[in-house]
Design a protein around this motif. Sequence first.
Motif, PDB file in Angstrom:
ATOM      1  N   GLU A   1       0.841  -1.213   0.000  1.00 20.01           N
ATOM      2  CA  GLU A   1       0.000   0.000   0.000  1.00 20.01           C
ATOM      3  C   GLU A   1       0.861   1.241   0.000  1.00 20.01           C
ATOM      4  O   GLU A   1       0.508   2.263  -0.576  1.00 20.01           O
ATOM      5  CB  GLU A   1      -0.936  -0.014   1.215  1.00 20.01           C
ATOM      6  N   GLU A   2       2.002   1.166   0.698  1.00 17.75           N
ATOM      7  CA  GLU A   2       2.768   2.406   0.918  1.00 17.75           C
ATOM      8  C   GLU A   2       3.452   2.915  -0.349  1.00 17.75           C
ATOM      9  O   GLU A   2       3.571   4.111  -0.551  1.00 17.75           O
ATOM     10  CB  GLU A   2       3.801   2.205   2.030  1.00 17.75           C
TER      11      GLU A   2
ATOM     12  N   ASP B   1       1.894   3.344  -5.175  1.00 17.73           N
ATOM     13  CA  ASP B   1       1.296   2.966  -3.901  1.00 17.73           C
ATOM     14  C   ASP B   1      -0.051   2.291  -4.169  1.00 17.73           C
ATOM     15  O   ASP B   1      -0.575   2.362  -5.278  1.00 17.73           O
ATOM     16  CB  ASP B   1       1.160   4.194  -2.979  1.00 17.73           C
TER      17      ASP B   1
ATOM     18  N   ILE C   1      -3.816  11.904  -5.982  1.00 21.77           N
ATOM     19  CA  ILE C   1      -2.382  11.860  -5.690  1.00 21.77           C
ATOM     20  C   ILE C   1      -1.605  11.767  -6.999  1.00 21.77           C
ATOM     21  O   ILE C   1      -1.931  10.960  -7.874  1.00 21.77           O
ATOM     22  CB  ILE C   1      -2.029  10.629  -4.827  1.00 21.77           C
TER      23      ILE C   1
ATOM     24  N   TRP D   1       2.398  11.365  -8.181  1.00 17.58           N
ATOM     25  CA  TRP D   1       3.815  11.179  -7.823  1.00 17.58           C
ATOM     26  C   TRP D   1       4.656  11.219  -9.101  1.00 17.58           C
ATOM     27  O   TRP D   1       4.345  10.518 -10.085  1.00 17.58           O
ATOM     28  CB  TRP D   1       4.054   9.814  -7.185  1.00 17.58           C
TER      29      TRP D   1
ATOM     30  N   ARG E   1      -0.933  16.681  -4.216  1.00 11.93           N
ATOM     31  CA  ARG E   1      -2.270  16.140  -3.891  1.00 11.93           C
ATOM     32  C   ARG E   1      -3.307  17.255  -3.834  1.00 11.93           C
ATOM     33  O   ARG E   1      -3.008  18.371  -3.406  1.00 11.93           O
ATOM     34  CB  ARG E   1      -2.244  15.422  -2.527  1.00 11.93           C
TER      35      ARG E   1
ATOM     36  N   ALA F   1      -4.473  11.121   2.993  1.00  7.48           N
ATOM     37  CA  ALA F   1      -3.611   9.986   2.627  1.00  7.48           C
ATOM     38  C   ALA F   1      -4.331   9.089   1.628  1.00  7.48           C
ATOM     39  O   ALA F   1      -5.562   9.079   1.565  1.00  7.48           O
ATOM     40  CB  ALA F   1      -3.256   9.186   3.875  1.00  7.48           C
ATOM     41  N   GLY F   2      -3.552   8.340   0.869  1.00  4.80           N
ATOM     42  CA  GLY F   2      -4.121   7.330  -0.006  1.00  4.80           C
ATOM     43  C   GLY F   2      -4.461   6.084   0.797  1.00  4.80           C
ATOM     44  O   GLY F   2      -3.824   5.800   1.814  1.00  4.80           O
TER      45      GLY F   2
ATOM     46  N   HIS G   1       3.367   8.361   9.558  1.00  2.00           N
ATOM     47  CA  HIS G   1       4.585   8.043   8.799  1.00  2.00           C
ATOM     48  C   HIS G   1       5.782   8.456   9.651  1.00  2.00           C
ATOM     49  O   HIS G   1       6.755   9.040   9.162  1.00  2.00           O
ATOM     50  CB  HIS G   1       4.589   8.731   7.419  1.00  2.00           C
TER      51      HIS G   1
END
Length: 426
Positions: free
Chosen positions: A142-143, A150, A227, A229, A302, A370-371, A396
């Motif tokens: 997941e992370e 993720d 999100i 990235w 985000r 957060a996702g 985190h």
Amino acid sequence: MATDSPPNEIAAPAPTVDAGRLLDRLAALAEIGAIEGTEGCSRLAFTDADGAGRDLVVGWMGDLGLDVSVDVIGNVIGIWRPDGCDPDAAPVLTGSHIDTVATGGRYDGNLGVLAGLEVIETFASAGTPICRPIGVAFFSNEEGSRFAPDMMGSLAYVGGLSVEEALATVGVDGAIVVDELDRIGYRGSTPCPGRAPHAYVELHIEQGPVLEMAGTRIGVVESVQGISWTQITITGQSNHAGTTPMHLRRDAGYAAARIGAFVRDLAVDLGPPQVATVGAINLHPNLVNVVAASATLTVDLRNTDDAVLVDSERRLGLFLDELADQEGVTITSRSLARSEPVTFDPTVVGLVEAVAVDLGLSTLRLPSGAGHDAQMLARVCPSAMIFTPSRDGISHNPSEYTEPADIEAGTNVLARVLLHLAGRNR
Ligand code: GLV
Ligand code: MN
Ligand code: MN
């Protein structure tokens, strides 16, 4: 389906969970990959520590008599099919993830998985009859901090990423997902994409300050922000730090620093809820007296509004072009992950809220910063999330903490929501 019922017609109370048992499991799991001198842990996806954590949780699933399956990307689902339920009905699913960032706490993800086990153990001990099976999942990676994207496992589970692509992913340390899954023994045989659940509900810590600041016990999560990235690589010219005049430099380190400053200014300019982070940066050769030849860095953007998120991506792209021209460096970028904002199912969201209110808990509707795996499951079934407060909004981070009373409250909400969705077998 059961979610068609108005949320105010919630099922009769569910039996109360045993928070001590849940906290004991959280502590036992946190011992695997424990970060010395802290309460936190480090179990990056598909490492030995992740494998050992998986073994522990799969063992608990076996102890509870769940039917455990491992799919080809390592997602694990344990399904409880007590006598009296329709064993073939699509299960109501809960869960989350048990991988962590390298500097993780013990609650992120782990809470959702172990709370699911706690609910099943509570129902099993009480002989609570249900119509539909209830499943607990932990989704792979997941992370995304070792292998992007993720939410890899849940994305593959719902068909948003091919298994071939996921297995071929190369990590930040050069490892490949398929090799690592084989090494830890979690490349299973169950096909992926998997069966759509009847509904999915995930309990998670908030990982931000909103609930604590509002003095609220339960977050009713309505949505998850988008999100984006990006990995950026800058190539300049390595040279002597003492002899190279400033105007003759092609300095990858300086260009990287400009990007860090740019994305921060961009977020300030766009205003909340836009956030922007350069979380990883590497310089080469990374020496005090050498102008950096190259830099690689990541940008995490985000926003809850996809149009604004797209605009932030566009403005970053324009800036990179200008920067390359100005500094005489080459800049390339590659998308590591991109997910659009997700709105959860209003009926399940309403159910979470109604259950929490009925239990006498204060509630606040909020988006998730957060996702989460729930945002992927939302593609295939009615989904929602329950948040519990995070002390000082820290996550985190090994010092991530949620009060036991809040964990208990969140798990009791989860129990009652799952019972409603699974249908009490009268
Ligand atoms: C996952 O934890 C994320 O939101 O980055
Ligand atoms: Mn998480
Ligand atoms: Mn996380």
